[in-house]
Design an enzyme around this catalytic site. Structure first.
Site, PDB file in Angstrom:
ATOM      1  N   ASP A 157       0.867  -1.170   0.000  1.00  0.00           N
ATOM      2  CA  ASP A 157       0.000   0.000   0.000  1.00  0.00           C
ATOM      3  C   ASP A 157       0.911   1.230   0.000  1.00  0.00           C
ATOM      4  O   ASP A 157       2.132   1.144   0.187  1.00  0.00           O
ATOM      5  CB  ASP A 157      -0.966  -0.005   1.197  1.00  0.00           C
ATOM      6  CG  ASP A 157      -2.176   0.877   0.915  1.00  0.00           C
ATOM      7  OD1 ASP A 157      -3.201   0.707   1.581  1.00  0.00           O
ATOM      8  OD2 ASP A 157      -2.085   1.725   0.002  1.00  0.00           O
TER       9      ASP A 157
HETATM   10  C1  GLC Z   1      -4.253   4.369  -0.395  1.00  0.00           C
HETATM   11  C2  GLC Z   1      -5.150   3.217   0.018  1.00  0.00           C
HETATM   12  C3  GLC Z   1      -5.225   2.124  -0.987  1.00  0.00           C
HETATM   13  C4  GLC Z   1      -5.113   2.706  -2.374  1.00  0.00           C
HETATM   14  C5  GLC Z   1      -3.709   3.261  -2.518  1.00  0.00           C
HETATM   15  C6  GLC Z   1      -3.492   3.922  -3.881  1.00  0.00           C
HETATM   16  O1  GLC Z   1      -3.523   4.820   0.703  1.00  0.00           O
HETATM   17  O2  GLC Z   1      -4.916   2.622   1.278  1.00  0.00           O
HETATM   18  O3  GLC Z   1      -6.457   1.422  -0.776  1.00  0.00           O
HETATM   19  O4  GLC Z   1      -5.343   1.714  -3.352  1.00  0.00           O
HETATM   20  O5  GLC Z   1      -3.376   4.169  -1.493  1.00  0.00           O
HETATM   21  O6  GLC Z   1      -4.308   5.048  -3.977  1.00  0.00           O
END
Ligand code: GLC
Length: 747
Positions: free
Chosen positions: A282
């Site tokens: 993430d």
């Molecule tokens: C965010 C979220 C995740 C998302 C990623 C890209 O922090 O936790 O669910 O897909 O970053 O935007």
């Protein structure tokens, strides 16, 4: 050497153009890896966000394009549109080995057409519609150059203080598994390689929804049994649905951050489940292990993450900055790098990006998907199906307010969401400049269906979340002048979603005070509640006769809501999550254990597991939702009172009759209880449901099949087992049903 290399590359490219369909992607990936330098390999593991949008703390470098040209960026996220993706892909194709990038985006509940937030969609209990919603989202996103969506979010969530409860399928594991599969099938369609199919991404692995206190990014601590029983199955279902990718989660699990958690990523995901796709971190989660206190520095973080099976580094730059040194220092074996690179290259090959890196950059397709009327029509339909009717008490006339006649009425539309536009998208929608003009507001939807014999009044009444009551007077005046009031209240769309945990789930600002003032006019009130999560609105439930939970329904919200208000669609939504009476009651969920001192009823406080200052039940239970008509479910029969573990199956049948005045749909739910186990077992567990349409007066019989597999659970040794013994079966229209049967599971 250079000549030889050029020949090898030429052969590789030829294989791709003419032979790909015959060459196994693994073989192709292996042949490419043999050509790659360590820098190029590490480049494939590195993902940047675009400099135009961000969903996390954006870190900009002005030399991103140089890094892309050097083959140091394997993927980008938040690049939207065929023009931008083509531009960046052209730069990537100037790299030595011409390895294309993959573009990812959070296509969570729609792309150009926005659908209800995922928790709302789940309330439809309509798996085919949920799959179709994802299918349309994928088609639109792929037409705009996206190869990959960071969805579905499959985190089980039992705590509505957690803002991201809006993004998943609620509290139940069985329903969560089915919705996960539906969404993945929708996103991936007929399979990667089709230009309307995008890679799906099961996230956030794992147990992110169990953050202590419902506070986003907080720690998760639970038994491995609970983890395997409740939180992992939707991820396993995702692997069974052939999901292309996983995303790990920010949280630590039992003391080890998910990003470096070998147990879940290597032992379970890539081991037991034999997952062949790749895991993306993430946003920055690899680097965040320093803050976790699990990594000394980015060198340590990169080492722990890659060894634990995190293949791609979203935005932390730990892999870019440290993996080469880690290999040279002998801390990370090149085979681990190669394995991660291979997983990523295989997906790029399956997407056929080596054949044509620009195959998703088709301006004509983008134009076709820019205003697709069919997609909007479906958005309206799934919006209707997502609405939950919580109350519709008969008035003194004997009939309920809803459905409302569109004739000969003066209707007052009051509240901060009546004319709201973008708010209807909720969190995690893709913003387009013309959204405000495209979204059907509640005002527009209702107005469009009102007969010319009727009059529409409007007053905003108050803001969403401040103490300003200056609008009350005008609202009360409108209310007094009306035959019926439609009051639209709730939380702001950015009060649920990522980093949007709330300690107080009441209506924000002075909204409840406005409601009480409007109530004093003694006019009939229909309350619409706009939210991405369960709110707490006890006064409203105790006083307002008709309440619709309208969530955030997307582009066609106003039409969906008007269709329900005027009875063009008879609401059939069922809550995918329990609604608490107070924050103090959280976590509260239907499939809880009985304890040694269960309360015998709603108000039992006598040395039982209960609060002395609150009833023992949720405000609204899992699986609850009303209709304009009534259904009678009766006559539960079992094909036998025994089910053999070895080859048995049991059939349960019920009769259902539409005893009301409207045609409508009912979601008939089947729950099981294992009365005695080697570990304590939930008082009920959803194990089946059927959504059925019945005309008024119509009756049908429904059958459900139960097999031993439905009764399996994890014992204290984390073994997934059947256990003989006595079981109860419940069938009804919510988890509160008491229509019961009994059977034994036998050897
Ligand atoms: C965010 C979220 C995740 C998302 C990623 C890209 O922090 O936790 O669910 O897909 O970053 O935007």
């Amino acid at each position: 050497m250079k000549k030889t290399l050029q020949i090898i590359i030429a052969i590789f490219i030829c294989l791709n153009i003419f032979g790909q369909k015959k060459i196994n992607p693994e073989v192709q990936a292996d042949s490419l890896i043999r050509l790659m330098t360590l820098d190029e390999k590490i480049g494939q593991l590195n993902q940047y966000t675009s400099d135009w949008e961000a969903t996390g703390k954006i870190t900009t470098e002005n030399d991103k394009e140089i890094q892309i040209r050097q083959g140091k960026v394997g993927s980008m996220l938040n690049v939207i549109g065929t023009e931008k993706t083509r531009k960046l892909q052209e730069i990537a194709m100037q790299s030595r080995l011409h390895i294309p990038m993959i573009f990812g985006l959070d296509v969570i509940h729609g792309f150009r057409t926005t659908f209800p937030v995922p928790l709302a969609e789940t309330a439809s209990w309509d798996l085919a519609s949920i799959e179709k919603s994802a299918r349309i989202a994928a088609t639109e996103a792929a037409a705009f150059g996206e190869h990959w969506t960071f969805a579905p979010m499959v985190d089980i969530a039992r705590d509505p203080r957690w803002g991201r409860v809006m993004e998943g399928a609620g509290e139940d594991t069985y329903l969560g598994c089915l919705v996960a599969k539906a969404r993945i099938n929708g996103f991936q369609g007929k399979g990667l390689g089709n230009v309307d199919a995008v890679m799906a991404c099961a996230k956030h692995f794992a147990a992110y929804g169990a953050a202590i206190g419902g506070r986003d990014y907080n720690s998760v601590d639970m038994s491995l049994r609970q983890l395997n029983e409740t939180y992992l199955p939707p991820f396993k279902a995702a692997v069974e649905a052939n999901v292309a990718t996983f995303m790990n989660s920010f949280n630590d699990i039992n003391g080890i951050p998910a990003t470096a958690n070998k147990y879940i990523q290597r032992d379970i995901l890539k081991g037991q489940w034999n997952f062949k796709g790749f895991v993306v971190s993430d946003w920055g989660s690899i680097g965040e292990m320093i803050a976790h206190g699990y990594a000394k520095n980015s060198y340590d973080a990169a080492m722990k993450a890659i060894i634990a099976g995190s293949d791609m580094d979203m935005e932390s730059r730990c892999y870019r900055d440290n993996l080469k040194q880690l290999v040279q220092d002998g801390k990370v074996d090149i085979s681990i790098i190669d394995e991660a690179v291979k997983r990523i290259l295989i997906k790029k090959i399956e997407l056929r990006l080596f054949q044509d890196p620009y195959r998703f950059c088709n301006l004509e397709r983008e134009k076709q998907q820019t205003n697709n009327a069919e997609n909007r029509k479906f958005a309206r339909e799934i919006g209707e199906k997502s609405i939950v009717l919580l109350k519709n008490d008969p008035q003194t006339s004997g009939t309920p307010i809803l459905p409302l006649s569109s004739k000969n009425k003066t209707i007052a539309l009051i509240g901060p969401f009546i004319k709201a536009t973008i708010a209807n998208h909720g969190f995690w929608s893709i913003a387009f400049p013309d959204d405000s003009a495209r979204i059907i507001t509640q005002y527009q939807g209702i107005k469009s269906q009102l007969d010319k014999s009727s009059t529409l009044l409007y007053s905003m009444g108050c803001n969403v979340n401040d103490n300003n009551k200056t609008g009350f007077e005008d609202a009360i005046k409108m209310a007094k002048a009306a035959d019926v009031i439609i009051l639209s209240l709730g939380e702001a769309p950015n009060m649920s979603g990522e980093a949007k945990s709330r300690s107080n789930l009441q209506l924000p600002g002075v909204q409840e005070e406005l409601l009480k003032e409007i109530y004093k006019t003694e006019k009939p009130i229909v309350l619409l509640l706009n939210a991405g999560r369960p709110l707490i609105f006890n006064w409203a439930v105790d006083h307002v006769p008709s309440i619709l939970y309208t969530w955030w329904l997307g582009t066609e919200a106003g039409n969906s809501i008007a269709d329900v208000i005027f009875g063009k669609y008879n609401p059939a939504g069922k809550l995918p999550i329990s609604f608490p009476r107070t924050e103090g009651q959280i976590p509260i969920y239907y499939n809880h254990f009985n304890t040694g001192r269960p309360a015998k009823d709603e108000n039992d406080k006598n040395y039982v597991s209960a609060y002395i200052d609150l009833q023992n039940s949720p405000r609204f239970p899992f699986g609850y939702g009303l209709s304009y008509t009534d259904f009678n479910i009766s006559n539960l029969k079992l094909s036998s009172d025994q089910l053999s573990i070895n080859e048995g199956k049991l059939t349960a049948t019920i009769d259902i009759k539409n005893t009301g005045n409207y045609d409508g749909e009912e979601v008939v739910q089947l729950y099981i209880r294992d009365l005695v186990g080697c570990v304590v077992r939930p008082v009920k567990e959803l194990k089946g449901f059927q959504k059925i349409f019945l005309r008024k007066g119509e009756s049908k019989s429904l059958s459900f099949t139960i097999t031993p597999a439905d009764l399996k659970f994890y014992n204290d040794q984390i073994k997934y087992i059947n256990e003989t013994g006595d079981y109860e079966i419940f069938i009804g229209n919510s988890s509160n049903t008491n229509l019961k049967g009994n059977f034994k599971l036998t050897l």
